[in-house]
Design a protein around this motif. Sequence first.
Motif, PDB file in Angstrom:
ATOM      1  N   VAL A  13       0.870  -1.178   0.000  1.00  0.00           N
ATOM      2  CA  VAL A  13       0.000   0.000   0.000  1.00  0.00           C
ATOM      3  C   VAL A  13       0.903   1.222   0.000  1.00  0.00           C
ATOM      4  CG1 VAL A  13      -1.790   1.269   1.235  1.00  0.00           C
ATOM      5  CG2 VAL A  13      -1.787  -1.236   1.253  1.00  0.00           C
ATOM      6  N   GLN A  14       0.830   1.995  -1.066  1.00  0.00           N
ATOM      7  CA  GLN A  14       1.687   3.165  -1.184  1.00  0.00           C
ATOM      8  C   GLN A  14       0.853   4.425  -1.319  1.00  0.00           C
ATOM      9  OE1 GLN A  14       4.050   2.659  -4.786  1.00  0.00           O
ATOM     10  NE2 GLN A  14       2.526   3.741  -6.013  1.00  0.00           N
ATOM     11  N   GLY A  15       1.444   5.548  -0.930  1.00  0.00           N
ATOM     12  CA  GLY A  15       0.785   6.838  -1.056  1.00  0.00           C
ATOM     13  C   GLY A  15       0.839   7.352  -2.480  1.00  0.00           C
ATOM     14  N   TYR A  67       3.799   2.402   2.527  1.00  0.00           N
ATOM     15  CA  TYR A  67       3.447   2.529   3.932  1.00  0.00           C
ATOM     16  C   TYR A  67       3.199   1.185   4.614  1.00  0.00           C
ATOM     17  CZ  TYR A  67       2.898   7.593   3.469  1.00  0.00           C
ATOM     18  OH  TYR A  67       3.135   8.923   3.270  1.00  0.00           O
ATOM     19  N   ILE A  68       2.576   0.234   3.909  1.00  0.00           N
ATOM     20  CA  ILE A  68       2.158  -1.021   4.538  1.00  0.00           C
ATOM     21  C   ILE A  68       2.403  -2.179   3.582  1.00  0.00           C
ATOM     22  CG2 ILE A  68       0.302  -2.171   5.828  1.00  0.00           C
ATOM     23  CD1 ILE A  68      -1.219   0.479   5.800  1.00  0.00           C
ATOM     24  N   ASN A  76     -18.847  -9.828   8.783  1.00  0.00           N
ATOM     25  CA  ASN A  76     -17.991 -10.439   7.779  1.00  0.00           C
ATOM     26  C   ASN A  76     -16.661  -9.702   7.773  1.00  0.00           C
ATOM     27  OD1 ASN A  76     -19.830 -12.365   6.703  1.00  0.00           O
ATOM     28  ND2 ASN A  76     -20.894 -10.713   5.635  1.00  0.00           N
ATOM     29  N   ALA A  77     -15.579 -10.429   7.656  1.00  0.00           N
ATOM     30  CA  ALA A  77     -14.266  -9.794   7.711  1.00  0.00           C
ATOM     31  C   ALA A  77     -13.260 -10.587   6.903  1.00  0.00           C
ATOM     32  CB  ALA A  77     -13.790  -9.679   9.163  1.00  0.00           C
ATOM     33  N   ILE A  78     -12.194  -9.907   6.488  1.00  0.00           N
ATOM     34  CA  ILE A  78     -11.043 -10.595   5.930  1.00  0.00           C
ATOM     35  C   ILE A  78      -9.941 -10.578   6.983  1.00  0.00           C
ATOM     36  CG2 ILE A  78     -11.648  -9.942   3.576  1.00  0.00           C
ATOM     37  CD1 ILE A  78      -9.335  -7.916   3.664  1.00  0.00           C
ATOM     38  N   LYS A  79      -9.150 -11.619   6.991  1.00  0.00           N
ATOM     39  CA  LYS A  79      -8.046 -11.719   7.945  1.00  0.00           C
ATOM     40  C   LYS A  79      -6.752 -11.498   7.183  1.00  0.00           C
ATOM     41  CE  LYS A  79      -6.327 -14.776  11.619  1.00  0.00           C
ATOM     42  NZ  LYS A  79      -6.537 -16.103  12.271  1.00  0.00           N
ATOM     43  N   ILE A  80      -5.943 -10.577   7.660  1.00  0.00           N
ATOM     44  CA  ILE A  80      -4.720 -10.233   6.943  1.00  0.00           C
ATOM     45  C   ILE A  80      -3.533 -10.226   7.888  1.00  0.00           C
ATOM     46  CG2 ILE A  80      -5.920  -8.851   5.192  1.00  0.00           C
ATOM     47  CD1 ILE A  80      -5.014  -6.370   6.674  1.00  0.00           C
ATOM     48  N   LEU A  81      -2.365 -10.441   7.300  1.00  0.00           N
ATOM     49  CA  LEU A  81      -1.095 -10.219   7.973  1.00  0.00           C
ATOM     50  C   LEU A  81      -0.531  -8.910   7.437  1.00  0.00           C
ATOM     51  CD1 LEU A  81       0.457 -13.799   7.620  1.00  0.00           C
ATOM     52  CD2 LEU A  81      -1.092 -12.952   9.384  1.00  0.00           C
ATOM     53  N   TYR A  82       0.083  -8.124   8.290  1.00  0.00           N
ATOM     54  CA  TYR A  82       0.607  -6.848   7.815  1.00  0.00           C
ATOM     55  C   TYR A  82       1.896  -6.489   8.543  1.00  0.00           C
ATOM     56  CZ  TYR A  82      -0.930  -4.330  12.023  1.00  0.00           C
ATOM     57  OH  TYR A  82      -1.087  -3.896  13.322  1.00  0.00           O
ATOM     58  N   GLN A  83       2.676  -5.650   7.873  1.00  0.00           N
ATOM     59  CA  GLN A  83       3.867  -5.050   8.444  1.00  0.00           C
ATOM     60  C   GLN A  83       3.893  -3.583   8.051  1.00  0.00           C
ATOM     61  OE1 GLN A  83       5.893  -6.092  10.589  1.00  0.00           O
ATOM     62  NE2 GLN A  83       6.603  -8.186  10.279  1.00  0.00           N
ATOM     63  N   PRO A  84       4.077  -2.676   8.998  1.00  0.00           N
ATOM     64  CA  PRO A  84       4.218  -1.264   8.632  1.00  0.00           C
ATOM     65  C   PRO A  84       5.581  -0.998   8.017  1.00  0.00           C
ATOM     66  CG  PRO A  84       4.505  -1.541  10.997  1.00  0.00           C
ATOM     67  CD  PRO A  84       4.123  -2.900  10.454  1.00  0.00           C
ATOM     68  N   LEU A 119      -2.061   6.224   6.196  1.00  0.00           N
ATOM     69  CA  LEU A 119      -1.848   6.321   7.638  1.00  0.00           C
ATOM     70  C   LEU A 119      -3.118   5.956   8.398  1.00  0.00           C
ATOM     71  CD1 LEU A 119       0.274   9.605   7.766  1.00  0.00           C
ATOM     72  CD2 LEU A 119       1.082   7.244   8.001  1.00  0.00           C
ATOM     73  N   GLU A 120      -4.284   6.340   7.869  1.00  0.00           N
ATOM     74  CA  GLU A 120      -5.551   5.932   8.485  1.00  0.00           C
ATOM     75  C   GLU A 120      -5.676   4.412   8.501  1.00  0.00           C
ATOM     76  OE1 GLU A 120      -9.375   8.092   7.656  1.00  0.00           O
ATOM     77  OE2 GLU A 120      -8.125   9.050   6.132  1.00  0.00           O
TER      78      GLU A 120
END
Length: 389
Positions: A272-274, A280-281, A321-329, A359-360
């Motif tokens: 995810v980029q600006g 960013y993520i 309902n949701a998605i499950k994700i792994l993330y790193q900042p 950022l949000e």
Amino acid sequence: MAAAVAPARVFLEVRTRLQSALLILGDPREGGMPLEVSVTPSSLRMQTPAGCTELWLPAEVRLVPSSCRGLRHVAGEGLHLRLQVRAEVCRKLFSVFNQSSQAQECYTFYCQSCGEVTIKDRKLQRVLPLPAENWAALVEEWCCHPSPFANKPLHPRESDCFTGDSFFLVNLRSDLQQPRPEVAPAETSCFSSENHLKLKPKANTKVICKRCKVMLGETMSSETTKFYMTEIIIQPSERNFPIIPRSQFVQSVIAQCLVELSSARSTFRFTVQGHDGKVYILLWLLNSDSLVIESLESSTSIQKFPLLEDLPKADSSSAWNAIKILYQPYIKSRNEKLASSWESDISVHCLTLPSATCLELLLILSRSNAALPQSLRCMNSFQVAFLKM
């Protein structure tokens, strides 16, 4: 005066495709106390000397009590167990253009943050998805002569709306109410759904909401404007502006983007980029078939299941309902080595959003992660989060 008893916690993650669930029954006190648990197909009940916590499940979810297995106690969290479920949940991804007949209606574009009208009463004759980023190379393989589309950008007409991975492209007319670009756009070159329009030279072309000054998109040419899906709500003109909490809206849009891209392109890793090109993520879509139910309060009545506090009031018998994700900042060069390897991997897809929205999203992910039981917050050096759809 007797000390207040900490509320018991119930956390339930249901996997609808696997028809299984992870159930965590929180221990009200670290030292433990007598706890009687009753599991029925439609409810969970925890009885302690301090009181009773009862949670009724939504009608579409039914537990199979006889399938309980893997019971263990985790210090600070309580009892963990797995069991089978019978879940009949119809998951429908919402799109304002999900029916071809709707493309003949008049639409109004609103700023999602404040409701300011950006485009009013626009009749759309065509709503078309943009091609993938490598469409030009594919055309060259198909043609036995030079590609007739070489170096020709795809510009929407006045009655068109082109949809990309995370944005809309529309043709702005001078007689409509328009947000005011900060600087006139530069010359354009090529165009696709990911590498849509490149500006020569790079200029400040942000489109700003007149009322709240939020960045809505960017100007791509003298007529074409790109609006980010996380910043704009598109409604048929006869409808009123829907008030949706910002966190809920961003979660829903991002979750649907990830699910649609993973389905269409079989890719599950995303950066995810600006809009300025800064990453960013790093996101890794783990699954998209989760229902998350949790209760943080102790009561003899039916509980509600908020995961984030700024959601609208929901019916007590509903689940999310949701998605499950792994993330790193990727902030201040954190995870630089991992980000570098992802950027050079063609299986990783890039999503571009306004920098403030990145950022949000990072804040939303952090809050979701902090709301999970401690043992569920990390996986293989990544942090875990849920995004509600």
